[in-house]
Design a protein around this motif. Structure first.
Motif, PDB file in Angstrom:
ATOM      1  N   LEU B  16      -6.176   5.621   9.509  1.00  0.00           N
ATOM      2  CA  LEU B  16      -6.307   5.555   8.050  1.00  0.00           C
ATOM      3  C   LEU B  16      -5.103   6.191   7.378  1.00  0.00           C
ATOM      4  O   LEU B  16      -4.561   5.669   6.399  1.00  0.00           O
ATOM      5  CB  LEU B  16      -7.588   6.256   7.608  1.00  0.00           C
ATOM      6  N   PHE B  17      -4.660   7.334   7.930  1.00  0.00           N
ATOM      7  CA  PHE B  17      -3.506   8.007   7.317  1.00  0.00           C
ATOM      8  C   PHE B  17      -2.254   7.137   7.429  1.00  0.00           C
ATOM      9  O   PHE B  17      -1.488   7.021   6.467  1.00  0.00           O
ATOM     10  CB  PHE B  17      -3.269   9.350   8.012  1.00  0.00           C
ATOM     11  N   SER B  18      -2.063   6.504   8.598  1.00  0.00           N
ATOM     12  CA  SER B  18      -0.866   5.672   8.751  1.00  0.00           C
ATOM     13  C   SER B  18      -0.907   4.490   7.798  1.00  0.00           C
ATOM     14  O   SER B  18       0.119   4.123   7.202  1.00  0.00           O
ATOM     15  CB  SER B  18      -0.760   5.165  10.185  1.00  0.00           C
ATOM     16  N   LEU B  19      -2.094   3.894   7.646  1.00  0.00           N
ATOM     17  CA  LEU B  19      -2.197   2.777   6.704  1.00  0.00           C
ATOM     18  C   LEU B  19      -1.854   3.237   5.293  1.00  0.00           C
ATOM     19  O   LEU B  19      -1.126   2.548   4.563  1.00  0.00           O
ATOM     20  CB  LEU B  19      -3.604   2.187   6.746  1.00  0.00           C
ATOM     21  N   GLY B  20      -2.355   4.430   4.930  1.00  0.00           N
ATOM     22  CA  GLY B  20      -2.030   4.950   3.609  1.00  0.00           C
ATOM     23  C   GLY B  20      -0.546   5.207   3.455  1.00  0.00           C
ATOM     24  O   GLY B  20       0.047   4.893   2.425  1.00  0.00           O
ATOM     25  N   ALA B  21       0.076   5.763   4.503  1.00  0.00           N
ATOM     26  CA  ALA B  21       1.504   6.065   4.426  1.00  0.00           C
ATOM     27  C   ALA B  21       2.311   4.779   4.302  1.00  0.00           C
ATOM     28  O   ALA B  21       3.249   4.695   3.492  1.00  0.00           O
ATOM     29  CB  ALA B  21       1.933   6.861   5.657  1.00  0.00           C
ATOM     30  N   VAL B  22       1.931   3.767   5.090  1.00  0.00           N
ATOM     31  CA  VAL B  22       2.646   2.489   5.003  1.00  0.00           C
ATOM     32  C   VAL B  22       2.473   1.878   3.618  1.00  0.00           C
ATOM     33  O   VAL B  22       3.430   1.380   3.021  1.00  0.00           O
ATOM     34  CB  VAL B  22       2.145   1.529   6.104  1.00  0.00           C
ATOM     35  N   GLY B  23       1.252   1.939   3.097  1.00  0.00           N
ATOM     36  CA  GLY B  23       1.024   1.400   1.763  1.00  0.00           C
ATOM     37  C   GLY B  23       1.867   2.103   0.723  1.00  0.00           C
ATOM     38  O   GLY B  23       2.419   1.480  -0.179  1.00  0.00           O
ATOM     39  N   PHE B  24       1.996   3.428   0.877  1.00  0.00           N
ATOM     40  CA  PHE B  24       2.785   4.184  -0.095  1.00  0.00           C
ATOM     41  C   PHE B  24       4.254   3.799  -0.029  1.00  0.00           C
ATOM     42  O   PHE B  24       4.938   3.726  -1.039  1.00  0.00           O
ATOM     43  CB  PHE B  24       2.625   5.679   0.176  1.00  0.00           C
ATOM     44  N   VAL B  25       4.751   3.549   1.192  1.00  0.00           N
ATOM     45  CA  VAL B  25       6.173   3.225   1.338  1.00  0.00           C
ATOM     46  C   VAL B  25       6.443   1.782   0.934  1.00  0.00           C
ATOM     47  O   VAL B  25       7.436   1.483   0.269  1.00  0.00           O
ATOM     48  CB  VAL B  25       6.612   3.480   2.797  1.00  0.00           C
ATOM     49  N   VAL B  26       5.539   0.876   1.313  1.00  0.00           N
ATOM     50  CA  VAL B  26       5.852  -0.549   1.200  1.00  0.00           C
ATOM     51  C   VAL B  26       5.575  -1.095  -0.193  1.00  0.00           C
ATOM     52  O   VAL B  26       6.342  -1.901  -0.704  1.00  0.00           O
ATOM     53  CB  VAL B  26       5.051  -1.329   2.274  1.00  0.00           C
ATOM     54  N   ARG B  27       4.513  -0.636  -0.824  1.00  0.00           N
ATOM     55  CA  ARG B  27       4.148  -1.230  -2.109  1.00  0.00           C
ATOM     56  C   ARG B  27       4.968  -0.631  -3.234  1.00  0.00           C
ATOM     57  O   ARG B  27       5.301   0.562  -3.214  1.00  0.00           O
ATOM     58  CB  ARG B  27       2.660  -1.018  -2.394  1.00  0.00           C
ATOM     59  N   ARG B  28       5.267  -1.468  -4.244  1.00  0.00           N
ATOM     60  CA  ARG B  28       6.025  -0.992  -5.386  1.00  0.00           C
ATOM     61  C   ARG B  28       5.164  -0.847  -6.617  1.00  0.00           C
ATOM     62  O   ARG B  28       5.668  -0.576  -7.700  1.00  0.00           O
ATOM     63  CB  ARG B  28       7.180  -1.946  -5.669  1.00  0.00           C
ATOM     64  N   ASN B  29       3.873  -1.064  -6.469  1.00  0.00           N
ATOM     65  CA  ASN B  29       2.961  -0.929  -7.592  1.00  0.00           C
ATOM     66  C   ASN B  29       2.442   0.512  -7.624  1.00  0.00           C
ATOM     67  O   ASN B  29       1.887   0.998  -6.643  1.00  0.00           O
ATOM     68  CB  ASN B  29       1.805  -1.919  -7.388  1.00  0.00           C
TER      69      ASN B  29
END
Lengths: 286, 103
Positions: B16-29
């Motif tokens: 879950l943490f990795s998914l959150g970290a990836v989302g934070f890095v990848v998304r621009r919204n």
């Protein structure tokens, strides 16, 4: 973009309500299943049974507390050994509920980061929050499970949904993801971390063999710890929350003439064009 | 059926943490970035509670998680206020549009 968003928005509200309701219903049904499984676990010495008793009839609590610790503790140890460390629940129920909750949480998390529309991300976050609440119940953190539903699902997600609907849908949906190399790098990093974690975690035997006490995780015992050992952090967090409320209002409200405050302006670059003359106008937006 | 232990909860927390970290890095919204932060805080909470469950000498982990929930709520409130403020200025919630502090 605007055409598209308006076209989608026409039928979106009923579908959105349906989706929200469905997600909430599924999550609550699951939490209820966990609850029921916990309640019908044969010995049930602490946990929800004790919680219900503690809130309903205090006299009974003192009676059971004075009479039962020895034998309930013994049966706990017994079951802990039988179940290989899962505590008082029957092992099979625990395993099934864990995998269900883990799958729901992971799917919700994936939905959060891949959804194009923020509203769907919020739905995914709701699923994650409810699944985590169920997992807290499995981990015998009842107060935390209740607070998770109240604060996260009830306040944070609702606030997010409110802000998403408040802002213009075209602008909210517009920013896409990063370029492809960034995505590939991010996914490679996560896969590597997961590989390392799985490799290391399952290689070592973690966790003590101590069975939890009968009233471990009950609201009464957590509350007792909260108001004795942790009373100073508890008071400090109330000050933090007050500060956050004032800060949120100050940042979102803006000045009387309608322009945002410097706090908001500093983030987005308007501060240099109106507040501070020394900052210059070298790259002002207007 | 193989048993579920601390390892499983920790691995779920890591995922879950990795998914959150990836989302934070990848998304621009900015809104989705905020939700990714919530995801990471949730994962940390799950790990705290799981550790406490499998080392049940006191309730420190659960109470720590309680504080994290409170801080997450405060962070969401302030973060959303900043996003609303940003939207008023730029008519956008893209994190790339918040470039005013770029030197």
């Amino acid at each position: 973009m605007m055409m598209n968003s308006h076209g989608c928005r026409r039928g979106a509200l009923p579908r959105l309500g349906l989706g929200l309701g469905l997600a909430a219903a599924c999550g609550l049904a699951w939490a209820g299943t966990v609850w029921a499984a916990e309640a019908e676990a044969p010995p049930a010495p602490g946990g929800l049974g004790a919680l219900a008793a503690a809130e309903g009839v205090p006299v009974v609590v003192t009676a059971t507390a004075s009479s039962s610790p020895a034998d309930s503790g013994a049966s706990l140890v017994e079951q802990y050994r039988e179940g290989g460390g899962v505590g008082r629940q029957s092992s099979r129920t625990h395993v099934v509920l864990f995998w269900f909750g883990a799958a729901a949480a992971l799917l919700g998390a994936i939905a959060v980061i891949v959804a194009r529309r923020p509203m769907r991300s919020a739905l995914g976050l709701l699923v994650v929050v409810l699944a985590t609440a169920g997992l807290y119940l499995l981990l015998r953190a009842e107060l935390l499970a209740a607070l998770q539903v109240l604060i996260y699902a009830g306040a944070v997600v609702v606030l997010l949904v409110f802000v998403i609907t408040f802002l213009d849908q075209g602008a909210v949906t517009a920013p896409g993801g990063r370029r492809l190399p960034v995505r590939v790098l991010a996914v490679a990093a996560i896969v590597y971390v997961l590989y390392l974690a799985a490799h290391e975690l399952f290689a070592m035997g973690l966790g003590s063999r101590i069975p939890p006490a009968a009233d471990f995780g009950s609201t009464a015992s957590v509350g007792h710890a909260l108001f004795t050992t942790f009373v100073i952090p508890f008071e400090a967090i109330s000050a933090l929350l007050l500060t956050a409320i004032v800060g949120a209002v100050a940042v979102a409200k803006g000045r009387a003439d309608g322009t945002p405050t410097t706090a908001g302006g500093a983030l987005s670059g308007a501060g240099e064009s109106k507040g501070t003359p020394a900052a210059g106008h070298d790259e002002g937006g207007e | 059926m193989p048993d579920v232990g601390l390892n499983h909860y920790l691995l779920l927390g890591v995922m879950l943490f990795s998914l959150g970290a990836v989302g934070f890095v990848v998304r621009r919204n900015a809104l989705i970035s905020l939700m990714s932060i919530e995801l990471m805080l949730n994962a940390a909470n799950l790990v705290l509670v799981a550790f406490n469950r499998y080392h049940p000498v006191d309730h420190t982990g659960q109470i720590f998680a309680l504080f994290v929930v409170a801080i997450a709520a405060a962070e969401a409130a302030v973060g959303l206020a900043i996003i609303v403020s940003l939207y008023r200025l730029r008519r956008s919630v893209g994190t790339d549009d918040a470039d005013g502090m770029k030197g």
